[in-house]
Design an enzyme around this catalytic site. Structure first.
Site, short mmCIF file in Angstrom:
data_model
loop_
_atom_site.label_atom_id
_atom_site.label_comp_id
_atom_site.label_asym_id
_atom_site.label_seq_id
_atom_site.Cartn_x
_atom_site.Cartn_y
_atom_site.Cartn_z
N HIS A 1 0.75 -1.23 0.02
CA HIS A 1 -0.15 -0.21 0.11
C HIS A 1 0.87 1.27 0.05
O HIS A 1 0.17 2.32 0.21
CB HIS A 1 -0.99 -0.07 1.34
CG HIS A 1 -2.08 -0.99 1.23
ND1 HIS A 1 -3.28 -0.64 0.60
CD2 HIS A 1 -2.10 -2.20 1.56
CE1 HIS A 1 -4.14 -1.58 0.63
NE2 HIS A 1 -3.37 -2.66 1.26
N LYS B 1 -9.68 13.24 4.45
CA LYS B 1 -8.55 12.11 4.26
C LYS B 1 -7.68 12.11 5.75
O LYS B 1 -7.70 13.43 6.13
CB LYS B 1 -7.91 11.96 3.00
CG LYS B 1 -7.19 13.46 2.74
CD LYS B 1 -6.46 13.35 1.42
CE LYS B 1 -7.53 13.44 0.18
NZ LYS B 1 -7.46 12.19 -0.75
N ARG B 2 -7.11 11.31 5.96
CA ARG B 2 -6.03 11.44 7.11
C ARG B 2 -5.20 12.52 6.82
O ARG B 2 -4.86 12.97 5.75
CB ARG B 2 -5.07 10.12 7.01
CG ARG B 2 -5.81 8.97 7.70
CD ARG B 2 -4.83 7.76 7.83
NE ARG B 2 -4.36 7.42 6.76
CZ ARG B 2 -3.29 7.36 6.04
NH1 ARG B 2 -2.12 7.70 6.87
NH2 ARG B 2 -2.88 7.22 4.82
N LYS C 1 -0.09 13.95 1.42
CA LYS C 1 -1.57 14.48 1.05
C LYS C 1 -1.85 15.86 0.70
O LYS C 1 -2.75 16.36 -0.22
CB LYS C 1 -2.55 13.87 1.80
CG LYS C 1 -2.46 12.17 1.53
CD LYS C 1 -3.85 11.77 2.73
CE LYS C 1 -3.62 10.11 2.90
NZ LYS C 1 -4.37 9.65 1.75
N THR D 1 -8.88 6.05 -2.55
CA THR D 1 -10.43 5.72 -2.60
C THR D 1 -11.59 6.67 -2.42
O THR D 1 -12.53 6.62 -2.91
CB THR D 1 -10.72 4.71 -1.84
OG1 THR D 1 -10.48 4.71 -0.43
CG2 THR D 1 -10.13 3.12 -2.26
N LYS E 1 -14.99 7.45 -4.40
CA LYS E 1 -16.23 7.93 -3.60
C LYS E 1 -17.03 9.28 -4.16
O LYS E 1 -18.06 9.57 -4.18
CB LYS E 1 -16.25 7.94 -2.23
CG LYS E 1 -15.56 6.41 -1.69
CD LYS E 1 -15.28 6.96 0.00
CE LYS E 1 -14.53 5.91 0.46
NZ LYS E 1 -13.64 6.05 1.78
C1 LIG Z 1 -12.49 6.41 1.84
C2 LIG Z 1 -11.86 6.60 3.25
C3 LIG Z 1 -10.55 7.00 3.47
C4 LIG Z 1 -9.57 6.94 2.37
O1 LIG Z 1 -9.48 8.29 1.78
P1 LIG Z 1 -8.20 8.89 0.69
O2 LIG Z 1 -8.69 10.10 0.33
O3 LIG Z 1 -8.37 7.74 -0.13
O4 LIG Z 1 -7.15 8.62 1.70
C5 LIG Z 1 -10.26 7.36 4.58
N1 LIG Z 1 -11.00 7.51 5.58
C6 LIG Z 1 -12.60 7.11 5.48
C7 LIG Z 1 -13.26 7.14 6.75
C8 LIG Z 1 -12.88 6.60 4.26
O5 LIG Z 1 -14.17 6.63 4.02
#
Ligand SMILES: *Cc1c(COP(=O)(O)O)cnc(C)c1O
Length: 809
Positions: free
Chosen positions: A354, A545-546, A551, A653, A657
């Site tokens: 990852h 995101k984190r 990022k 991901t 979404k």
């Molecule tokens: C989808 C998701 C992530 C991943 O987000 P990225 O933008 O791909 O880093 C992290 N936390 C939650 C709660 C998510 O639903």
């Protein structure tokens, strides 16, 4: 979905009342929302239980090959809405709770999120389980039943405060404790060699107890199982200590064992924390391997065909110790010859990487491994010796090659490289997007790829459309159902059909008003959680995101300040009103990430309270990001920020979404952004910044961030404002370190190099947003072309190419 018949609805209503009386223990007229949540859950649980029993017996009878997905994290969020949808009970339950003067939304909100993960890796595991169940794949997820999961985030005066998240405090109706399924897990001690037999004289033992969550498939009665392990001390209390009045010690012994399943522990900044993390990894792996082998022997009576019937998948390296554990059990406990065991082992395991960042690759000091898992260390040494002997024949005399391949890092303190162990012990290794998989074999794993080119492959991530569209965005889901039918939930490619509606103004108006309603819902949530009032007429610009330097939330903040300064310079210009929305947790030991959270709040309080700005710009940070918060944010977003330095984000991901819910992406040429672009087309996405080869070339050629500062007036003004204390007047030096890390510290993630391109692209975003019909059209094109990003597609490919399990088309 097919409407429930009225008879079913009536019987559901009485089932809920019955559960209130018999199980929850309240009269139907006194039931609170939480009582109703529990009662509805019990009704669903009974049906899930039946499906679980049926699935298990069918898989047993057909002697199916199963996949076991080993993961430290499963970020599953809430269960209720998903379970009701899968069981076709949504409408009935909604009517049932209306009787009690509540809405189903209020009831489902009473369930706490199962925060058993910290980010994308954990959420991926949850989407995968949903797809495995939906595809009818004989499957188990295995992990840890963390009592407190990931910490909950609070924001106090702009800073992140972490507190334990006791999601199990009131119990959960969704788990099935399996009182009769438990295994011992041993630690420590030493190894004795008696002839050619190794005997591990461990000096500590804990019991792993199984708790199952049933993961329902959609449009099928198949389910998957998430089996989570709880650590229990072998004896409840040290009775001797207790009887001598030493109550503290009596409890300490218990805690010393049981803390293994207390918290998800991404904070490994202390030696005790690191050791606990290693114990956690081994704990759940050892219990899972025992469970898997026991099931296999029960069904097949032999271990010789293990790899024909068992596929074990390593979600990153956290469960990699399973390779050594399986060898230990086969050789030491079952007396299998080493070579035969090794063949089985390789054919059983597969591994997903990852991350490309070398500093993020997991390693364990040899001394710690010796202390916690002495027998496993011996096994790793033997695997390594045989592996290096083979590799030496491949490139005789190339010591650099061998030292890079070695499972042991010999530079400085000797450490076990878990990624190397995973690759050597697996028959397939995959990255999570096309770019990431290419870079894996070109960079960090190039030596392994030279040795075994066929071992490496790509499986681009995906997300489940059930949670991320059907459940999170009921408005859009209903419009889709009406327009293209309901099959898209399990055949996401069907979304392509809405391209026929692009010039249908009635469809477009409906599509737009659904987005607007989702934005109003998000605005209400922002007001409730932050006290900040934002207008749904603004462009909702979202980065959730984190919080991590790669990022580049900080790059986003630089743009927000640029915009702020430009507005002040020309307040009467025709500004596109914008709300920039952040959410995300920073790891508790990650100082720079926490500083970025604080900066977002400091900048926000200046901008949001500046009367010259008004609705032209707002900056908000939604606290405690998690799955349920994401379900509110994704449908309300106009713009999706995916702005990592090219070559650093393995896939993402969140990007999928957001696009699935009609947000347009502003992003770098990184991770799955590239594949999103290929699917939606160049005109329907905003790509900016350096590409991966350019990033690498600039690094090699000597990157000079200061040049950008000197040559770009707005950038200079923005950085000067931050470091000069404009946003932290009470402590002007608060962000000097942060700015210095860009100007003098090398700007590791190249924010300054991408700044100009980013700001220019944001202006293009404004231009498009001024043409609502054009924006809506591009948004629709994004939704229409997200079929490839269903986790059903990903799991079908894993099943076919890695696990060798047939899936019905
Ligand atoms: C989808 C998701 C992530 C991943 O987000 P990225 O933008 O791909 O880093 C992290 N936390 C939650 C709660 C998510 O639903």
């Amino acid at each position: 979905m097919s409407p429930d018949t009225s008879a079913e609805i009536t019987s559901l209503r009485s089932a809920i009342d019955e559960q209130l009386l018999k199980n929850v223990g309240v009269s139907t007229k006194d039931a609170t929302q939480t009582d109703l949540m529990k009662a509805v859950a019990q009704v669903a649980r009974a049906q899930l239980s039946e499906r679980w029993v049926d699935t298990q017996s069918k898989d047993r009878d057909t002697k199916a090959r199963r996949v076991y997905y080993l993961s430290m994290e499963f970020l599953i969020g809430r269960t209720m809405s998903n379970a009701l949808a899968a069981l076709n009970l949504t409408e009935g339950a909604a009517k049932g709770v209306t009787e009690h003067a509540h809405t189903l939304e209020e009831i489902t909100a009473r369930e706490p999120d199962a925060a058993l993960g910290n980010g994308g890796l954990g959420r991926l595991a949850a989407c995968f389980l949903d797809s495995m169940a939906t595809l009818g794949l004989p499957s188990f997820g295995y992990g840890i039943r963390y009592e407190y999961g990931m910490f909950a985030q609070d924001i106090v005066r702009g800073t992140q405060i972490e507190y334990p998240d006791p999601w199990l405090a009131d119990g959960t109706p969704w788990e099935f404790p399996r009182a009769d399924i438990s295994f011992p897990v041993c630690f420590g001690g030493w190894v004795e060699h008696l002839g050619d037999k190794a005997v591990w004289r461990h000096n500590a033992e804990v019991v792993a107890k199984a708790y199952d969550m049933v993961i329902p498939g959609h449009a099928t009665k198949k389910v998957s199982t998430l089996r989570l392990w709880k650590a229990v001390a072998p004896a409840h209390l040290d009775l001797h200590a207790f009887n001598t009045g030493d109550y503290g010690r009596a409890a300490t012994v218990k805690n010393e064992f049981e803390n293994i399943s207390w918290v998800l522990y991404p904070n490994d900044s202390t030696p005790a924390g690191r050791e606990l993390r290693l114990r956690q990894e081994y704990f759940f792996v050892a219990a899972s391997v025992q469970d898997i082998l026991q099931r296999h022997i029960l069904e097949h009576g032999t271990l010789k065909n293990l790899s024909e019937k068992v596929a074990m998948h390593l979600n990153d390296t956290h469960p990699a110790i399973a390779v050594a554990e399986l060898m230990r059990v086969l050789c030491d406990a079952h007396n299998m010859p080493w070579a035969e065991a090794w063949t089985l082992c390789k054919n059983t395991f597969s591994y997903t990487n990852h991350t490309l960042m070398p500093e993020a690759l997991e390693t364990w000091p040899v001394s710690l491994m010796q202390h916690v898992l002495p027998r496993h260390l011996e096994i790793i040494f033997r695997i390594n010796a045989e592996f290096l002997e083979m590799a030496a024949k491949f490139r005789p005399g190339d010591n650099g090659f061998l030292s890079r391949l070695s499972l042991i890092d010999e530079g400085g303190e000797r450490r076990v490289r878990m990624a190397n162990l995973s690759i050597v012990g697996s028959h397939k290794v995959n990255g999570v997007s096309a770019l990431h998989s290419d870079l894996l074999v070109q960079t960090i794993f190039s030596d392994f790829a030279a040795l075994w080119p066929d071992r490496f492959t790509n499986m681009t991530n995906g997300v489940t459309p059930r949670r991320w569209l059907s459940q999170a965005n009921p408005g859009l889901a209903a419009l889709l159902d009406k327009t293209i039918g309901t099959k898209w939930r399990t055949k996401l490619d069907e979304l392509k059909q809405i391209e026929a509606q692009l010039d249908n103004s009635a469809f477009r108006e409906e599509f737009t008003s659904i987005k607007r309603a989702n934005k109003a819902r998000l605005a209400a949530y922002i007001l409730e959680t932050t006290g900040i009032k934002v207008s749904p007429d603004s462009l909702f610009d979202v980065q959730v995101k984190r919080i991590h330097e790669y990022k580049r939330q900080l790059l986003n903040v630089l743009h927000v300040i640029t915009r702020y300064q430009d507005i002040l310079a020309d307040p009467s210009a025709d500004w596109v009103p914008r709300v920039t929305i952040f959410a995300g947790k920073a790891a508790s030991s990650y100082v720079s990430a926490k500083s970025i959270i604080r900066l977002i709040h400091d900048v926000g309080s200046v901008i949001n309270n500046d009367p010259r700005v008004g609705d032209k710009l707002k900056l908000v940070f939604i606290p405690n990001y998690g799955v349920s918060v994401a379900e509110i944010i994704m449908p309300g977003a106009d713009l999706s920020e995916q702005i990592s330095t090219a070559g650093t984000e393995a896939s993402g991901t969140g990007n999928m979404k957001l696009a699935l819910n009609g947000a347009l992406t502003i992003g770098t040429d990184d991770g799955a952004n590239i594949e999103i672009r290929e699917n939606v087309g160049d005109d329907n996405i905003f790509i900016f910044g350096l590409k991966t080869p350019e990033v690498l070339a600039l690094k090699r050629g000597g990157y000079q961030p200061m040049r950008h500062y000197e040559s770009n007036q707005s950038l200079k003004a923005v950085l000067d404002a931050i470091s000069g204390g404009q946003f932290s007047p009470d402590e002007p030096g608060r962000y000097r370190g942060l700015v210095d890390s860009l100007l003098w510290g090398g700007d590791h993630y190249m924010l300054l190099a991408d700044y100009e391109s980013y700001v220019t692209t944001q202006i293009k975003v404004d231009e498009l947003y001024r043409q609502p019909a054009e924006w809506a059209k591009r948004s629709m094109i994004n939704v229409a072309n997200m079929g490839a990003f269903s986790s059903d597609r990903t799991i079908a490919a894993y099943a076919d190419e890695i696990w060798g399990i047939p899936v019905a088309p």
